[in-house]
Design a protein around this motif. Sequence first.
Motif, PDB file in Angstrom:
ATOM      1  N   SER A 183      15.353 -21.886   7.654  1.00 40.55           N
ATOM      2  CA  SER A 183      14.848 -20.925   6.602  1.00 40.55           C
ATOM      3  C   SER A 183      13.891 -21.437   5.955  1.00 40.55           C
ATOM      4  O   SER A 183      13.760 -22.474   5.434  1.00 40.55           O
ATOM      5  CB  SER A 183      16.049 -20.521   5.551  1.00 40.55           C
ATOM      6  OG  SER A 183      15.517 -19.470   4.855  1.00 40.55           O
ATOM      7  N   ASN A 184      12.768 -20.477   5.766  1.00 39.58           N
ATOM      8  CA  ASN A 184      11.872 -20.530   4.736  1.00 39.58           C
ATOM      9  C   ASN A 184      11.951 -19.623   3.477  1.00 39.58           C
ATOM     10  O   ASN A 184      11.277 -18.260   3.772  1.00 39.58           O
ATOM     11  CB  ASN A 184      10.511 -20.506   5.295  1.00 39.58           C
ATOM     12  CG  ASN A 184       9.364 -20.468   4.525  1.00 39.58           C
ATOM     13  OD1 ASN A 184       9.145 -20.961   3.244  1.00 39.58           O
ATOM     14  ND2 ASN A 184       8.046 -19.882   4.825  1.00 39.58           N
ATOM     15  N   PRO A 185      12.797 -19.809   2.731  1.00 37.63           N
ATOM     16  CA  PRO A 185      13.379 -18.609   1.878  1.00 37.63           C
ATOM     17  C   PRO A 185      12.130 -18.516   0.564  1.00 37.63           C
ATOM     18  O   PRO A 185      11.511 -19.300   0.323  1.00 37.63           O
ATOM     19  CB  PRO A 185      14.465 -19.167   1.250  1.00 37.63           C
ATOM     20  CG  PRO A 185      14.278 -20.677   1.183  1.00 37.63           C
ATOM     21  CD  PRO A 185      13.509 -21.056   2.426  1.00 37.63           C
ATOM     22  N   PRO A 186      12.218 -17.362  -0.227  1.00 41.15           N
ATOM     23  CA  PRO A 186      11.420 -17.533  -1.229  1.00 41.15           C
ATOM     24  C   PRO A 186      12.026 -18.525  -2.384  1.00 41.15           C
ATOM     25  O   PRO A 186      13.198 -18.691  -2.456  1.00 41.15           O
ATOM     26  CB  PRO A 186      11.835 -15.997  -1.788  1.00 41.15           C
ATOM     27  CG  PRO A 186      12.437 -15.322  -0.862  1.00 41.15           C
ATOM     28  CD  PRO A 186      13.319 -16.078   0.344  1.00 41.15           C
ATOM     29  N   TYR A 187      11.044 -19.095  -2.974  1.00 42.02           N
ATOM     30  CA  TYR A 187      11.339 -20.437  -3.866  1.00 42.02           C
ATOM     31  C   TYR A 187      10.503 -20.533  -4.842  1.00 42.02           C
ATOM     32  O   TYR A 187      10.556 -21.545  -5.617  1.00 42.02           O
ATOM     33  CB  TYR A 187      11.330 -21.645  -3.012  1.00 42.02           C
ATOM     34  CG  TYR A 187      10.325 -21.983  -2.056  1.00 42.02           C
ATOM     35  CD1 TYR A 187       8.949 -22.166  -2.800  1.00 42.02           C
ATOM     36  CD2 TYR A 187      10.444 -21.976  -0.713  1.00 42.02           C
ATOM     37  CE1 TYR A 187       8.112 -22.585  -2.102  1.00 42.02           C
ATOM     38  CE2 TYR A 187       9.261 -22.127  -0.094  1.00 42.02           C
ATOM     39  CZ  TYR A 187       7.854 -22.550  -0.825  1.00 42.02           C
ATOM     40  OH  TYR A 187       6.911 -22.905  -0.029  1.00 42.02           O
ATOM     41  N   ILE A 188       9.825 -19.321  -5.479  1.00 39.10           N
ATOM     42  CA  ILE A 188       9.043 -19.396  -6.609  1.00 39.10           C
ATOM     43  C   ILE A 188       9.667 -18.659  -7.830  1.00 39.10           C
ATOM     44  O   ILE A 188      10.393 -17.850  -7.671  1.00 39.10           O
ATOM     45  CB  ILE A 188       7.428 -18.613  -6.318  1.00 39.10           C
ATOM     46  CG1 ILE A 188       6.735 -19.423  -5.203  1.00 39.10           C
ATOM     47  CG2 ILE A 188       6.842 -18.385  -7.536  1.00 39.10           C
ATOM     48  CD1 ILE A 188       5.853 -18.262  -4.619  1.00 39.10           C
ATOM     49  N   LYS A 189       9.619 -19.309  -8.984  1.00 38.50           N
ATOM     50  CA  LYS A 189      10.183 -18.871 -10.058  1.00 38.50           C
ATOM     51  C   LYS A 189       9.691 -17.474 -10.447  1.00 38.50           C
ATOM     52  O   LYS A 189       8.557 -17.176 -10.313  1.00 38.50           O
ATOM     53  CB  LYS A 189       9.843 -19.895 -11.438  1.00 38.50           C
ATOM     54  CG  LYS A 189      10.481 -21.170 -11.304  1.00 38.50           C
ATOM     55  CD  LYS A 189      10.084 -22.068 -12.431  1.00 38.50           C
ATOM     56  CE  LYS A 189      10.416 -23.337 -12.403  1.00 38.50           C
ATOM     57  NZ  LYS A 189      10.193 -24.249 -13.465  1.00 38.50           N
ATOM     58  N   ASN A 190      10.559 -16.648 -10.902  1.00 37.32           N
ATOM     59  CA  ASN A 190      10.231 -15.185 -11.101  1.00 37.32           C
ATOM     60  C   ASN A 190       9.209 -15.143 -12.438  1.00 37.32           C
ATOM     61  O   ASN A 190       8.446 -14.068 -12.066  1.00 37.32           O
ATOM     62  CB  ASN A 190      11.394 -14.559 -11.550  1.00 37.32           C
ATOM     63  CG  ASN A 190      12.481 -14.266 -10.639  1.00 37.32           C
ATOM     64  OD1 ASN A 190      12.247 -14.259  -9.245  1.00 37.32           O
ATOM     65  ND2 ASN A 190      13.807 -13.799 -11.065  1.00 37.32           N
ATOM     66  N   ASP A 191       9.035 -16.075 -13.298  1.00 37.14           N
ATOM     67  CA  ASP A 191       7.934 -15.911 -14.187  1.00 37.14           C
ATOM     68  C   ASP A 191       6.636 -16.478 -13.897  1.00 37.14           C
ATOM     69  O   ASP A 191       5.876 -16.493 -14.709  1.00 37.14           O
ATOM     70  CB  ASP A 191       8.358 -16.263 -15.615  1.00 37.14           C
ATOM     71  CG  ASP A 191       8.727 -17.852 -15.600  1.00 37.14           C
ATOM     72  OD1 ASP A 191       8.503 -18.564 -14.570  1.00 37.14           O
ATOM     73  OD2 ASP A 191       8.911 -18.439 -16.494  1.00 37.14           O
ATOM     74  N   ILE A 192       6.413 -16.840 -12.594  1.00 36.24           N
ATOM     75  CA  ILE A 192       5.279 -17.595 -12.118  1.00 36.24           C
ATOM     76  C   ILE A 192       4.240 -16.470 -11.983  1.00 36.24           C
ATOM     77  O   ILE A 192       4.549 -15.874 -11.009  1.00 36.24           O
ATOM     78  CB  ILE A 192       5.305 -18.526 -11.022  1.00 36.24           C
ATOM     79  CG1 ILE A 192       6.229 -19.851 -11.481  1.00 36.24           C
ATOM     80  CG2 ILE A 192       3.898 -18.833 -10.519  1.00 36.24           C
ATOM     81  CD1 ILE A 192       5.649 -20.675 -12.476  1.00 36.24           C
ATOM     82  N   LYS A 193       2.950 -16.364 -12.442  1.00 37.77           N
ATOM     83  CA  LYS A 193       2.050 -15.524 -12.182  1.00 37.77           C
ATOM     84  C   LYS A 193       1.077 -16.103 -11.037  1.00 37.77           C
ATOM     85  O   LYS A 193       0.590 -17.208 -10.967  1.00 37.77           O
ATOM     86  CB  LYS A 193       1.112 -15.152 -13.302  1.00 37.77           C
ATOM     87  CG  LYS A 193       0.100 -13.991 -13.002  1.00 37.77           C
ATOM     88  CD  LYS A 193      -0.777 -13.945 -14.313  1.00 37.77           C
ATOM     89  CE  LYS A 193      -1.751 -12.729 -14.036  1.00 37.77           C
ATOM     90  NZ  LYS A 193      -2.372 -12.158 -15.139  1.00 37.77           N
ATOM     91  N   LEU A 194       1.167 -15.490  -9.934  1.00 37.99           N
ATOM     92  CA  LEU A 194       0.431 -16.065  -8.622  1.00 37.99           C
ATOM     93  C   LEU A 194      -0.940 -15.773  -8.884  1.00 37.99           C
ATOM     94  O   LEU A 194      -1.604 -14.868  -9.293  1.00 37.99           O
ATOM     95  CB  LEU A 194       1.425 -15.478  -7.580  1.00 37.99           C
ATOM     96  CG  LEU A 194       2.591 -15.878  -7.401  1.00 37.99           C
ATOM     97  CD1 LEU A 194       3.358 -15.213  -6.128  1.00 37.99           C
ATOM     98  CD2 LEU A 194       2.869 -17.504  -7.361  1.00 37.99           C
ATOM     99  N   HIS A 195      -1.739 -16.172  -7.698  1.00 41.58           N
ATOM    100  CA  HIS A 195      -3.062 -15.854  -7.428  1.00 41.58           C
ATOM    101  C   HIS A 195      -3.052 -14.662  -6.896  1.00 41.58           C
ATOM    102  O   HIS A 195      -2.140 -14.027  -6.336  1.00 41.58           O
ATOM    103  CB  HIS A 195      -3.496 -16.866  -6.301  1.00 41.58           C
ATOM    104  CG  HIS A 195      -5.262 -16.695  -5.874  1.00 41.58           C
ATOM    105  ND1 HIS A 195      -5.577 -15.765  -5.076  1.00 41.58           N
ATOM    106  CD2 HIS A 195      -6.138 -17.393  -6.619  1.00 41.58           C
ATOM    107  CE1 HIS A 195      -6.833 -15.912  -5.228  1.00 41.58           C
ATOM    108  NE2 HIS A 195      -7.124 -16.850  -6.022  1.00 41.58           N
ATOM    109  N   LYS A 196      -4.056 -13.801  -7.220  1.00 43.46           N
ATOM    110  CA  LYS A 196      -4.313 -12.427  -6.903  1.00 43.46           C
ATOM    111  C   LYS A 196      -4.196 -12.225  -5.615  1.00 43.46           C
ATOM    112  O   LYS A 196      -3.595 -10.998  -5.257  1.00 43.46           O
ATOM    113  CB  LYS A 196      -5.882 -11.847  -7.140  1.00 43.46           C
ATOM    114  CG  LYS A 196      -5.907 -10.316  -7.148  1.00 43.46           C
ATOM    115  CD  LYS A 196      -7.329  -9.998  -7.450  1.00 43.46           C
ATOM    116  CE  LYS A 196      -7.537  -8.492  -7.514  1.00 43.46           C
ATOM    117  NZ  LYS A 196      -8.846  -8.127  -7.833  1.00 43.46           N
TER     118      LYS A 196
END
Length: 273
Positions: A183-196
Amino acid sequence: MTYKNIIDKHHHKLQNITNISRKEVEILISYILQKDITYIHKNYDKFCICQEKIIELIHKRATAYPIEYITNIASFYSEQFFVQEGVLIPRPETELLIDEAITTLQNISNPKVLEIGCGSGVVSIVLAKKVKNISITATDISDTAIKTTKINITKHKQTKNIKVLKSNLFENVPQQKFDMVISNPPYIKNDIKLHKSLSFEPNIALYGGKKGDELLKKIIKEFFLLDVRYLVCEIGHDQKDELRRYFKNFSIKYLKFYKDYAHFDRGFVLERL
């Protein structure tokens, strides 16, 4: 204007979002004309027959909208795959996930693999091409991902080796013997603002919970409820220590963390006792 004139005049509009601005304009021209890049190079000085459309796509790309969604093509593991909005664009780091799985499966005859969260299907398809007599069940909760995976399976002639199933993690997976879960699951914190640029990709494929590792931990926990020998997962670069602590709750024979091309922690291979 010639194709060269178009490239010279407009490539700078992409310089803030890519370090290969000229090449990306060539890719867009190639996409519109349905010709390869070599054709563009050979016809640099020919009159451009699609100037308005090219400029339109350059402006779209200049918003950081992924070029893979414009062309519906993503390059991965030296192959080309169909991608569209609603599925994660495959990254080079995920090739390492596949390499670890191939190494792990090399001494298993007729291996059976379950992929959780198949996205565009690239992991399952490459494994099917690289591992002899493999049988794969590829799952995802997203209808768009299921549709995209099926398109790619057909394109790469892997319909005999891969079964596609809509499922929330292990929920609808039939009770059968698997040698590996990957698996390559979602693993980013919900409050992280990502690059556009990432804002155009599906949140469901990126965000893994408040701490980022909730979905990973759920996969690990449910894996140990099954009769499966190996678990291979991609992880966030800052999740190794927390996962190592979490693994103390389980009986493990072998555990290896691996790094990505930038030498960040990027995944693990686990064998249960």
